[in-house]
Design a protein around this motif. Sequence first.
Motif, PDB file in Angstrom:
ATOM      1  N   LEU A  11      39.367  38.278  46.014  1.00 16.95           N
ATOM      2  CA  LEU A  11      39.422  39.511  45.236  1.00 16.95           C
ATOM      3  C   LEU A  11      38.101  40.270  45.329  1.00 16.95           C
ATOM      4  CD1 LEU A  11      41.104  41.298  43.451  1.00 16.95           C
ATOM      5  CD2 LEU A  11      40.403  39.932  41.486  1.00 16.95           C
ATOM      6  N   LEU A  12      36.994  39.546  45.286  1.00 17.72           N
ATOM      7  CA  LEU A  12      35.684  40.182  45.419  1.00 17.72           C
ATOM      8  C   LEU A  12      35.552  40.853  46.785  1.00 17.72           C
ATOM      9  CD1 LEU A  12      32.862  40.782  44.318  1.00 17.72           C
ATOM     10  CD2 LEU A  12      32.136  38.551  45.213  1.00 17.72           C
ATOM     11  N   ALA A  13      35.964  40.162  47.845  1.00 17.35           N
ATOM     12  CA  ALA A  13      35.895  40.734  49.191  1.00 17.35           C
ATOM     13  C   ALA A  13      36.767  41.988  49.302  1.00 17.35           C
ATOM     14  CB  ALA A  13      36.314  39.698  50.228  1.00 17.35           C
ATOM     15  N   LEU A  14      37.949  41.952  48.710  1.00 12.39           N
ATOM     16  CA  LEU A  14      38.826  43.125  48.739  1.00 12.39           C
ATOM     17  C   LEU A  14      38.231  44.286  47.948  1.00 12.39           C
ATOM     18  CD1 LEU A  14      42.304  41.389  48.389  1.00 12.39           C
ATOM     19  CD2 LEU A  14      41.351  42.488  50.444  1.00 12.39           C
ATOM     20  N   ALA A  15      37.630  43.974  46.809  1.00  9.22           N
ATOM     21  CA  ALA A  15      37.007  45.018  45.990  1.00  9.22           C
ATOM     22  C   ALA A  15      35.814  45.630  46.721  1.00  9.22           C
ATOM     23  CB  ALA A  15      36.575  44.447  44.641  1.00  9.22           C
ATOM     24  N   VAL A  16      35.008  44.803  47.378  1.00 11.35           N
ATOM     25  CA  VAL A  16      33.878  45.310  48.164  1.00 11.35           C
ATOM     26  C   VAL A  16      34.392  46.201  49.295  1.00 11.35           C
ATOM     27  CG1 VAL A  16      32.041  44.642  49.783  1.00 11.35           C
ATOM     28  CG2 VAL A  16      32.256  43.478  47.585  1.00 11.35           C
ATOM     29  N   VAL A  32      30.500  42.782  39.680  1.00 13.41           N
ATOM     30  CA  VAL A  32      30.511  44.246  39.628  1.00 13.41           C
ATOM     31  C   VAL A  32      29.306  44.798  40.399  1.00 13.41           C
ATOM     32  CG1 VAL A  32      30.408  46.270  38.104  1.00 13.41           C
ATOM     33  CG2 VAL A  32      31.774  44.266  37.451  1.00 13.41           C
ATOM     34  N   GLN A  33      28.163  44.147  40.235  1.00  5.96           N
ATOM     35  CA  GLN A  33      26.974  44.548  40.981  1.00  5.96           C
ATOM     36  C   GLN A  33      27.234  44.477  42.484  1.00  5.96           C
ATOM     37  OE1 GLN A  33      23.755  41.772  40.911  1.00  5.96           O
ATOM     38  NE2 GLN A  33      22.526  42.992  42.296  1.00  5.96           N
ATOM     39  N   ILE A  34      27.848  43.418  42.952  1.00 11.68           N
ATOM     40  CA  ILE A  34      28.134  43.249  44.376  1.00 11.68           C
ATOM     41  C   ILE A  34      29.072  44.352  44.863  1.00 11.68           C
ATOM     42  CG2 ILE A  34      29.236  41.744  46.089  1.00 11.68           C
ATOM     43  CD1 ILE A  34      26.506  40.770  45.193  1.00 11.68           C
ATOM     44  N   VAL A  35      30.118  44.636  44.103  1.00 14.90           N
ATOM     45  CA  VAL A  35      31.072  45.676  44.504  1.00 14.90           C
ATOM     46  C   VAL A  35      30.375  47.029  44.612  1.00 14.90           C
ATOM     47  CG1 VAL A  35      33.105  46.986  43.771  1.00 14.90           C
ATOM     48  CG2 VAL A  35      33.109  44.481  43.634  1.00 14.90           C
ATOM     49  N   LEU A  36      29.546  47.360  43.635  1.00 16.07           N
ATOM     50  CA  LEU A  36      28.876  48.663  43.642  1.00 16.07           C
ATOM     51  C   LEU A  36      27.742  48.731  44.667  1.00 16.07           C
ATOM     52  CD1 LEU A  36      28.741  49.377  39.807  1.00 16.07           C
ATOM     53  CD2 LEU A  36      30.279  50.395  41.504  1.00 16.07           C
ATOM     54  N   ALA A  37      26.912  47.689  44.709  1.00 17.22           N
ATOM     55  CA  ALA A  37      25.742  47.714  45.592  1.00 17.22           C
ATOM     56  C   ALA A  37      26.134  47.540  47.059  1.00 17.22           C
ATOM     57  CB  ALA A  37      24.744  46.638  45.173  1.00 17.22           C
ATOM     58  N   VAL A  38      26.866  46.478  47.348  1.00 17.14           N
ATOM     59  CA  VAL A  38      27.220  46.188  48.737  1.00 17.14           C
ATOM     60  C   VAL A  38      28.356  47.095  49.209  1.00 17.14           C
ATOM     61  CG1 VAL A  38      28.085  44.414  50.311  1.00 17.14           C
ATOM     62  CG2 VAL A  38      26.432  43.805  48.530  1.00 17.14           C
ATOM     63  N   GLY A  39      29.369  47.253  48.370  1.00 19.08           N
ATOM     64  CA  GLY A  39      30.525  48.048  48.763  1.00 19.08           C
ATOM     65  C   GLY A  39      30.253  49.538  48.743  1.00 19.08           C
ATOM     66  N   LEU A  40      30.157  50.094  47.546  1.00 21.81           N
ATOM     67  CA  LEU A  40      30.027  51.543  47.407  1.00 21.81           C
ATOM     68  C   LEU A  40      28.751  52.080  48.061  1.00 21.81           C
ATOM     69  CD1 LEU A  40      31.188  54.164  46.237  1.00 21.81           C
ATOM     70  CD2 LEU A  40      29.828  53.714  44.181  1.00 21.81           C
ATOM     71  N   CYS A  41      27.602  51.530  47.685  1.00 21.28           N
ATOM     72  CA  CYS A  41      26.340  52.034  48.228  1.00 21.28           C
ATOM     73  C   CYS A  41      26.194  51.703  49.709  1.00 21.28           C
ATOM     74  CB  CYS A  41      25.162  51.482  47.431  1.00 21.28           C
ATOM     75  SG  CYS A  41      25.105  52.092  45.740  1.00 21.28           S
ATOM     76  N   GLY A  42      26.696  50.544  50.113  1.00 18.43           N
ATOM     77  CA  GLY A  42      26.647  50.179  51.527  1.00 18.43           C
ATOM     78  C   GLY A  42      27.502  51.093  52.385  1.00 18.43           C
TER      79      GLY A  42
END
Length: 128
Positions: free
Chosen positions: A5-10, A67-77
């Motif tokens: 789920l984390l990987a999908l969210a990222v 949530v930090q991982i999704v926003l930092a790695v996903g969105l910002c990345g």
Amino acid sequence: MTALLLALAVGGAGAAGAVVRVWLDLALNRLQPTSVPLGTLCANVAGSLVLGAVMAATLTSGLRHDVQIVLAVGLCGGLSTYSSFGVATMREWLAGRYGWAGLNVAVNLVLGYAAAALGWLTFTLLSG
């Protein structure tokens, strides 16, 4: 949150960031009167601003790690783009436009760091 789920969210957040980045490139690079790619610059500054706020939320308000991982790695990345910045700088350098290459580096670094600090400060002030 499970690893899947984390990987999908990222991935979803990364896709959203990438779409915004492409939109900025399309909208702003047509307007540029210089060799500095404005779309890439704005995407990097926006990513730094959001990441500064995310890190402030993580360290001061206990933002959940997932949530930090999704926003930092996903969105910002997905939004910010070091590779496009590097290619644009090298393109100017190889064309002999050393001043533009240097300006691109300086503007991206200064505005990126300033935006990260502003994001941090803004979150800190708004969260009390």
